[in-house]
Design a protein around this motif. Structure first.
Motif, mmCIF file in Angstrom:
data_model
loop_
_atom_site.group_PDB
_atom_site.id
_atom_site.type_symbol
_atom_site.label_atom_id
_atom_site.label_comp_id
_atom_site.label_asym_id
_atom_site.label_seq_id
_atom_site.Cartn_x
_atom_site.Cartn_y
_atom_site.Cartn_z
ATOM 1 N N TYR A 41 0.834 -1.201 0.000
ATOM 2 C CA TYR A 41 0.000 0.000 0.000
ATOM 3 C C TYR A 41 0.869 1.250 0.000
ATOM 4 O O TYR A 41 1.568 1.528 0.964
ATOM 5 C CB TYR A 41 -0.925 0.008 1.218
ATOM 6 C CG TYR A 41 -1.898 -1.144 1.202
ATOM 7 C CD1 TYR A 41 -3.095 -1.052 0.490
ATOM 8 C CD2 TYR A 41 -1.612 -2.325 1.869
ATOM 9 C CE1 TYR A 41 -3.978 -2.111 0.453
ATOM 10 C CE2 TYR A 41 -2.496 -3.397 1.837
ATOM 11 C CZ TYR A 41 -3.667 -3.279 1.128
ATOM 12 O OH TYR A 41 -4.529 -4.335 1.098
ATOM 13 N N ASP A 42 0.806 2.015 -1.097
ATOM 14 C CA ASP A 42 1.569 3.260 -1.183
ATOM 15 C C ASP A 42 1.148 4.198 -0.061
ATOM 16 O O ASP A 42 -0.027 4.319 0.269
ATOM 17 C CB ASP A 42 1.326 3.944 -2.526
ATOM 18 C CG ASP A 42 1.962 3.190 -3.677
ATOM 19 O OD1 ASP A 42 2.934 2.457 -3.428
ATOM 20 O OD2 ASP A 42 1.486 3.329 -4.816
ATOM 21 N N GLY A 43 2.119 4.877 0.516
ATOM 22 C CA GLY A 43 1.843 5.846 1.565
ATOM 23 C C GLY A 43 1.669 5.251 2.945
ATOM 24 O O GLY A 43 1.411 5.960 3.907
ATOM 25 N N VAL A 44 1.794 3.931 3.074
ATOM 26 C CA VAL A 44 1.669 3.266 4.371
ATOM 27 C C VAL A 44 3.037 2.679 4.715
ATOM 28 O O VAL A 44 3.677 2.056 3.882
ATOM 29 C CB VAL A 44 0.615 2.136 4.323
ATOM 30 C CG1 VAL A 44 0.514 1.444 5.664
ATOM 31 C CG2 VAL A 44 -0.731 2.691 3.905
ATOM 32 N N GLY A 45 3.463 2.913 5.948
ATOM 33 C CA GLY A 45 4.774 2.410 6.326
ATOM 34 C C GLY A 45 4.844 1.985 7.779
ATOM 35 O O GLY A 45 3.912 2.174 8.552
ATOM 36 N N ILE A 46 5.976 1.429 8.139
ATOM 37 C CA ILE A 46 6.179 0.843 9.467
ATOM 38 C C ILE A 46 7.183 1.670 10.251
ATOM 39 O O ILE A 46 8.187 2.132 9.714
ATOM 40 C CB ILE A 46 6.689 -0.605 9.334
ATOM 41 C CG1 ILE A 46 5.626 -1.469 8.668
ATOM 42 C CG2 ILE A 46 7.082 -1.176 10.690
ATOM 43 C CD1 ILE A 46 6.091 -2.853 8.333
ATOM 44 N N ASN A 47 6.908 1.817 11.535
ATOM 45 C CA ASN A 47 7.847 2.446 12.446
ATOM 46 C C ASN A 47 8.676 1.367 13.144
ATOM 47 O O ASN A 47 9.857 1.235 12.903
ATOM 48 C CB ASN A 47 7.101 3.315 13.463
ATOM 49 C CG ASN A 47 8.028 4.015 14.422
ATOM 50 O OD1 ASN A 47 9.093 4.472 14.039
ATOM 51 N ND2 ASN A 47 7.646 4.081 15.677
ATOM 52 N N LEU A 48 8.032 0.575 13.996
ATOM 53 C CA LEU A 48 8.707 -0.481 14.746
ATOM 54 C C LEU A 48 7.932 -1.787 14.632
ATOM 55 O O LEU A 48 6.698 -1.770 14.644
ATOM 56 C CB LEU A 48 8.813 -0.124 16.234
ATOM 57 C CG LEU A 48 9.497 1.182 16.587
ATOM 58 C CD1 LEU A 48 9.311 1.484 18.068
ATOM 59 C CD2 LEU A 48 10.968 1.123 16.242
ATOM 60 N N ILE A 49 8.638 -2.906 14.540
ATOM 61 C CA ILE A 49 8.000 -4.211 14.651
ATOM 62 C C ILE A 49 8.795 -5.041 15.648
ATOM 63 O O ILE A 49 10.028 -4.996 15.666
ATOM 64 C CB ILE A 49 7.840 -4.943 13.296
ATOM 65 C CG1 ILE A 49 9.161 -5.094 12.560
ATOM 66 C CG2 ILE A 49 6.849 -4.224 12.412
ATOM 67 C CD1 ILE A 49 9.057 -5.919 11.279
ATOM 68 N N VAL A 50 8.069 -5.761 16.494
ATOM 69 C CA VAL A 50 8.695 -6.553 17.547
ATOM 70 C C VAL A 50 8.084 -7.944 17.559
ATOM 71 O O VAL A 50 6.869 -8.094 17.630
ATOM 72 C CB VAL A 50 8.480 -5.902 18.939
ATOM 73 C CG1 VAL A 50 9.117 -6.744 20.023
ATOM 74 C CG2 VAL A 50 9.017 -4.485 18.969
ATOM 75 N N SER A 51 8.938 -8.943 17.500
ATOM 76 C CA SER A 51 8.513 -10.317 17.701
ATOM 77 C C SER A 51 8.774 -10.634 19.171
ATOM 78 O O SER A 51 9.915 -10.793 19.592
ATOM 79 C CB SER A 51 9.323 -11.243 16.787
ATOM 80 O OG SER A 51 9.033 -12.583 17.062
ATOM 81 N N ALA A 52 7.706 -10.692 19.971
ATOM 82 C CA ALA A 52 7.821 -10.764 21.423
ATOM 83 C C ALA A 52 8.290 -12.118 21.938
ATOM 84 O O ALA A 52 8.745 -12.216 23.074
ATOM 85 C CB ALA A 52 6.477 -10.418 22.062
#
Length: 116
Positions: free
Chosen positions: A53-64
């Motif tokens: 999806y253009d214009g959608v992005g990620i800041n942080l991802i965590v595998s707990a």
């Protein structure tokens, strides 16, 4: 020192190009979505889907992982106070020590999805 895991894939900070995840590299776009999951595979699937999806992005991802040291509540509490996080996604099968937050988030547990 507090660490993520064990039994998880790791942590990614997209704006800082920091990947401490045990997986092959793939394209990531910086944005406001942060996500936490017990399952590293599900987390990677979500982060790859965001790329579509253009214009959608990620800041942080965590595998707990199995939460031996840090817990889901710790991550949500941190993300709720993070100015770069505009929404929080959770892929979980249980909760404990649930934090109180006014931040928007989506919880996917099995086949049900809950939004606040």
């Amino acid at each position: 020192m507090t660490v993520v895991g064990p039994n998880g894939l790791g942590y990614v900070n997209v704006p800082r190009s920091l990947s401490l995840m045990m997986s092959s590299g793939y394209d990531r776009r910086a944005g406001g979505i942060s996500a936490v999951s017990y399952s590293g595979g599900m987390l990677l699937g979500v982060s790859r889907a965001v790329w579509a999806y253009d214009g959608v992005g990620i800041n942080l991802i965590v595998s707990a992982g199995n939460e031996a040291v840090t817990h889901l509540a710790d991550y949500v509490d941190f993300l709720a106070g993070d100015p770069a996080t505009t929404s929080i996604g959770l892929i979980i099968d249980k909760t404990r020590n649930w934090p109180a937050t006014n931040s928007p988030f989506v919880v996917s547990s099995g086949m049900a999805t809950h939004c606040t």
